[in-house]
Design a protein around this motif. Structure first.
Motif, PDB file in Angstrom:
ATOM      1  N   LYS A 181      52.708  31.553 -60.951  1.00  0.00           N
ATOM      2  CA  LYS A 181      52.344  30.312 -61.877  1.00  0.00           C
ATOM      3  C   LYS A 181      51.033  29.917 -61.429  1.00  0.00           C
ATOM      4  O   LYS A 181      50.076  29.611 -62.179  1.00  0.00           O
ATOM      5  N   SER A 182      50.688  30.031 -60.181  1.00  0.00           N
ATOM      6  CA  SER A 182      49.324  29.561 -59.455  1.00  0.00           C
ATOM      7  C   SER A 182      48.234  30.431 -60.063  1.00  0.00           C
ATOM      8  O   SER A 182      47.269  29.968 -60.465  1.00  0.00           O
ATOM      9  N   PHE A 183      48.580  31.794 -60.080  1.00  0.00           N
ATOM     10  CA  PHE A 183      47.634  32.934 -60.467  1.00  0.00           C
ATOM     11  C   PHE A 183      47.421  32.459 -62.294  1.00  0.00           C
ATOM     12  O   PHE A 183      46.099  32.444 -62.813  1.00  0.00           O
ATOM     13  N   SER A 187      45.059  31.737 -51.619  1.00  0.00           N
ATOM     14  CA  SER A 187      44.645  32.702 -52.688  1.00  0.00           C
ATOM     15  C   SER A 187      43.630  32.028 -53.851  1.00  0.00           C
ATOM     16  O   SER A 187      42.936  32.632 -54.629  1.00  0.00           O
ATOM     17  N   VAL A 188      43.707  30.765 -53.744  1.00  0.00           N
ATOM     18  CA  VAL A 188      42.312  30.021 -54.642  1.00  0.00           C
ATOM     19  C   VAL A 188      41.214  30.431 -54.199  1.00  0.00           C
ATOM     20  O   VAL A 188      39.999  30.724 -54.639  1.00  0.00           O
ATOM     21  N   SER A 219      40.165  33.346 -53.470  1.00  0.00           N
ATOM     22  CA  SER A 219      39.650  34.618 -54.418  1.00  0.00           C
ATOM     23  C   SER A 219      38.436  34.136 -55.389  1.00  0.00           C
ATOM     24  O   SER A 219      37.515  35.076 -55.714  1.00  0.00           O
ATOM     25  N   TRP A 220      38.696  32.956 -55.721  1.00  0.00           N
ATOM     26  CA  TRP A 220      37.688  32.661 -56.774  1.00  0.00           C
ATOM     27  C   TRP A 220      36.345  32.290 -56.091  1.00  0.00           C
ATOM     28  O   TRP A 220      35.198  32.616 -56.494  1.00  0.00           O
ATOM     29  N   TYR A 221      36.454  31.260 -55.084  1.00  0.00           N
ATOM     30  CA  TYR A 221      35.391  30.731 -54.554  1.00  0.00           C
ATOM     31  C   TYR A 221      34.646  31.676 -53.313  1.00  0.00           C
ATOM     32  O   TYR A 221      33.485  31.692 -53.197  1.00  0.00           O
ATOM     33  N   TYR A 222      35.680  32.176 -52.624  1.00  0.00           N
ATOM     34  CA  TYR A 222      35.100  32.877 -51.324  1.00  0.00           C
ATOM     35  C   TYR A 222      35.176  34.364 -51.748  1.00  0.00           C
ATOM     36  O   TYR A 222      34.010  35.320 -51.786  1.00  0.00           O
ATOM     37  N   GLY A 223      35.998  34.796 -52.825  1.00  0.00           N
ATOM     38  CA  GLY A 223      36.020  36.170 -53.151  1.00  0.00           C
ATOM     39  C   GLY A 223      35.129  36.529 -54.230  1.00  0.00           C
ATOM     40  O   GLY A 223      34.469  37.886 -54.184  1.00  0.00           O
ATOM     41  N   LEU A 224      34.791  35.820 -55.291  1.00  0.00           N
ATOM     42  CA  LEU A 224      34.192  36.257 -56.207  1.00  0.00           C
ATOM     43  C   LEU A 224      32.918  35.519 -56.601  1.00  0.00           C
ATOM     44  O   LEU A 224      31.990  36.379 -56.979  1.00  0.00           O
ATOM     45  N   TYR A 273      39.409  21.693 -54.621  1.00  0.00           N
ATOM     46  CA  TYR A 273      39.242  21.078 -55.647  1.00  0.00           C
ATOM     47  C   TYR A 273      40.192  21.741 -56.491  1.00  0.00           C
ATOM     48  O   TYR A 273      41.046  20.996 -57.186  1.00  0.00           O
ATOM     49  N   ALA A 274      40.169  23.109 -56.679  1.00  0.00           N
ATOM     50  CA  ALA A 274      40.762  24.034 -57.773  1.00  0.00           C
ATOM     51  C   ALA A 274      42.383  23.766 -57.179  1.00  0.00           C
ATOM     52  O   ALA A 274      43.415  23.712 -57.982  1.00  0.00           O
ATOM     53  N   GLY A 275      42.473  24.070 -55.899  1.00  0.00           N
ATOM     54  CA  GLY A 275      44.036  24.003 -55.377  1.00  0.00           C
ATOM     55  C   GLY A 275      44.602  22.821 -55.659  1.00  0.00           C
ATOM     56  O   GLY A 275      45.873  22.844 -55.832  1.00  0.00           O
TER      57      GLY A 275
END
Ligand SMILES: [Zn+2]
Length: 623
Positions: free
Chosen positions: A306-308, A358-359, A361-366, A384-386
């Motif tokens: 659900k989170s992804f 895992s969030v 992944s968006w700000y650190y990963g991408l 913020y997103a989490g």
């Protein structure tokens, strides 16, 4: 003829630049690692060979390159050791543990021989950094290959990496290999490791890991030889069974594309399960085979699916084919396509830490801003997103951002708050660093919603992701995306909030009846700037919402940019200490007036934000 053809091309060039969304148009260096690594699970030492293909997309000729040798931090006298023993509020996981490590408990990382096209590269180890003077300079636009051997010793678990963590996971292999430092428009970022933040070069990793066959390995990237491995990985083609004749060693072959780091973990006792995100990645879960973990870890995958799904819809599409949740490390730590989390947790805590990591992944990963310089763009945006993901998962009414504001306020009141623009390694205290990175970063984003409108902010977050992914964005990139999305000038917001410790404090100072009109006066009692949202609550319960933009904004949030309807008043000239406006109405009908009714700003004195008018009150004047 030549001249004429160049002129003819011009209009197309101009048109192209007008059409392109030029944000985050930054050059990026590029790496390709081919690493063959063998780990001896008895001595905890590993040896490897690497072919590193490096492409210089910068406009500069490079005469030298730098590597990180992070495991050298786990040695007495290292910068990380001394920093931890001299800072006033050390991380309890580190404390003075490094100085007491024995030879067999220490970490170590070294490169033993490096060549470039067969010619020797001159190496100078500098603690957690290695300087490599190239045999031939690397010209702009050119690619070179560095071949080298490396070896190391896995330290006992102190911080993030190491062997035998508190929950008995054998190997948490993070920041473990000689990793090329990033070079960008600001030059080299060969920061010595003091246990804080990371920055890496985009590229592809082809890694083989050979170790005792009784271990199960979880890693960044996709396993290339599942049919030889088994260990819970899908065996691929029907009928193919794990290789029973592998002997006492197995070689795990992983491939990761477009990532900026590679991490792995290994344990004899991992239970490995999978869960598919519809139209998204395959999620992998690795936990110790411990009955105490079973219940929470069996419920937890459904939450992560659900989170992804939520993140893909609201913050941009996760592009890699898989993501792994791995029991390991010493809390929670993000890596490309993988996170290390401690696993002995109740379900809520397991989901909470896993959402945050895992969030990343968006700000650190991408997006992958330089975390040293802009830790708040990684941790804060992730928070913020989490917070929105957690609200979605648990459907609670609590304000998801209240914690960020209270954390920020507590540090400001303690007198230890420092400007968020300080490099992560150089804050005076761990508390100042973490408040700037987490609480400030989070409030910086949601407070922006009060400036440009919450719906504009949501669209801007998606636009920022699409414009800046794989580009290592800086604050100016985020600012320009949000300016384009909102039509509002935001220099003042970025300049004052990121680079200073100025304090926000607006107040209601007067509410008076003047003939048929109500006259309301506000004051800026602090030295920080924000537009003002104002709610007037009538005795019958109806409310009127006003927005007062700052002159510096050269615009304001349009009607419809927020869930609550509002009217926009004349702008507040930013130099004016007070602001007065009048409205039709009578004091007897007004019950309450509130600045920032949704509590979206870091206003430090909430007492003077609110005026209650008892029935029969003749007005209000703040003493
Ligand atoms: Zn984090």
């Amino acid at each position: 003829m030549h001249f004429i053809s160049r002129v003819a091309l011009l209009p197309f060039a101009v048109l192209g630049s007008l059409l392109a969304d030029a944000q985050c148009d930054r050059w990026q260096q590029r790496v390709k690692y081919d690493m063959r690594v063998e780990l001896d699970v008895h001595s905890h030492r590993f040896t490897g060979s690497s072919q590193l293909t490096y492409t210089n997309n910068s406009p500069d000729t490079l005469h030298e390159v730098f590597f990180h040798l992070y495991f050298n931090a786990f040695r007495p006298g290292s910068e990380m050791d001394v920093r931890s023993r001299t800072i006033t509020d050390p991380d309890s996981r580190v404390g003075d543990r490094i100085v007491h490590l024995t030879k067999s408990e220490m970490g170590g990382s070294a490169v033993d021989h490096m060549t470039q096209k067969g010619k020797a590269v001159v190496l100078t180890p500098l603690g957690t950094v290695l300087r490599a003077v190239l045999a031939d300079p690397l010209l702009p636009g050119r690619t070179t290959t560095l071949a080298y051997g490396f070896y190391g010793q896995v330290p006992v678990q102190i911080r993030r990496s190491g062997r035998d963590n508190a929950e008995g996971v054998a190997y948490t292999m993070t920041q473990w290999y000689p990793k090329l430092a990033e070079y960008d428009a600001r030059g080299w970022h060969a920061d010595p490791y003091v246990a804080r933040e990371f920055f890496g070069v985009w590229g592809d990793f082809d890694v083989t890991l050979t170790l005792d066959s009784s271990f199960t390995v979880a890693a960044t990237g996709v396993l290339q030889n599942p049919e030889q491995i088994g260990h819970g990985y899908p065996v691929g083609r029907k009928g193919l069974k794990p290789d029973k004749d592998a002997g006492d060693k197995l070689t795990w072959h992983f491939h990761a594309k477009n990532v900026h780091d590679f991490a792995w973990a290994a344990d004899k006792d991992f239970v490995h399960t999978m869960e598919q995100v519809p139209d998204g990645p395959m999620l992998h879960f690795f936990r110790k085979n411990d009955p105490a973990l079973k219940e929470a870890w069996e419920q937890f995958p459904a939450y992560m699916v659900k989170s992804f799904l939520f993140m893909n819809e609201h913050f941009g599409t996760y592009p890699w084919p898989q993501f792994s949740f791995v029991q390991g490390g010493d809390g929670g730590m993000e890596y490309p396509m993988l996170t290390m989390i401690t696993g002995k947790r109740r379900l809520g805590s397991l989901v909470g830490v896993s959402v945050h990591e895992s969030v990343h992944s968006w700000y650190y990963g991408l997006l992958a801003s330089n975390e040293g310089r802009y830790a708040w763009m990684d941790e804060g945006f992730t928070e913020y997103a989490g917070a929105q993901v957690m609200k979605h998962l648990f459907n609670n009414d609590a304000d998801p951002y209240a914690g960020a504001i209270s954390g920020y306020k507590a540090l400001v009141e303690s007198g230890k708050y420092e400007p968020p623009s300080i490099h992560a390694d150089h804050f005076r205290t761990n508390a100042a660093y973490s408040t700037a990175a987490y609480s400030f970063g989070e409030l910086f984003v949601f407070q922006l919603g009060a400036v440009i409108g919450e719906k504009t902010l949501a669209k801007g977050m998606l636009r920022y992701f699409d414009a800046c992914k794989f580009k290592h964005p800086e604050p100016i990139d985020f600012e320009r995306v949000m300016e384009k999305q909102s039509g509002v000038e935001l220099d003042w917001y970025f300049d004052e909030w990121i680079n200073t410790t100025r304090k926000l404090d607006y107040a209601i100072t007067e509410v008076l009846q003047v003939g048929e009109k109500l006259r309301i006066t506000l004051a800026n009692k602090g030295d920080q700037l924000m537009p003002v949202d104002l709610r007037i609550t009538q005795r019958d319960g109806r409310t009127i919402q006003y927005h007062i933009p700052l002159s510096l904004m050269r615009g304001g949030k349009p009607a419809g940019s927020e869930a609550n309807a509002f009217s926009t008043l004349a702008t507040w000239q930013w130099t004016d200490p007070t602001y007065t406006f009048t409205m039709d109405g009578s004091l007897k009908d007004i019950a309450e007036i509130t600045i920032d009714p949704l509590q979206r700003t870091a206003d430090l004195d909430r007492e003077n934000d609110r005026v209650e008018l008892p029935e029969g009150a003749g007005g209000f004047v703040r003493p």
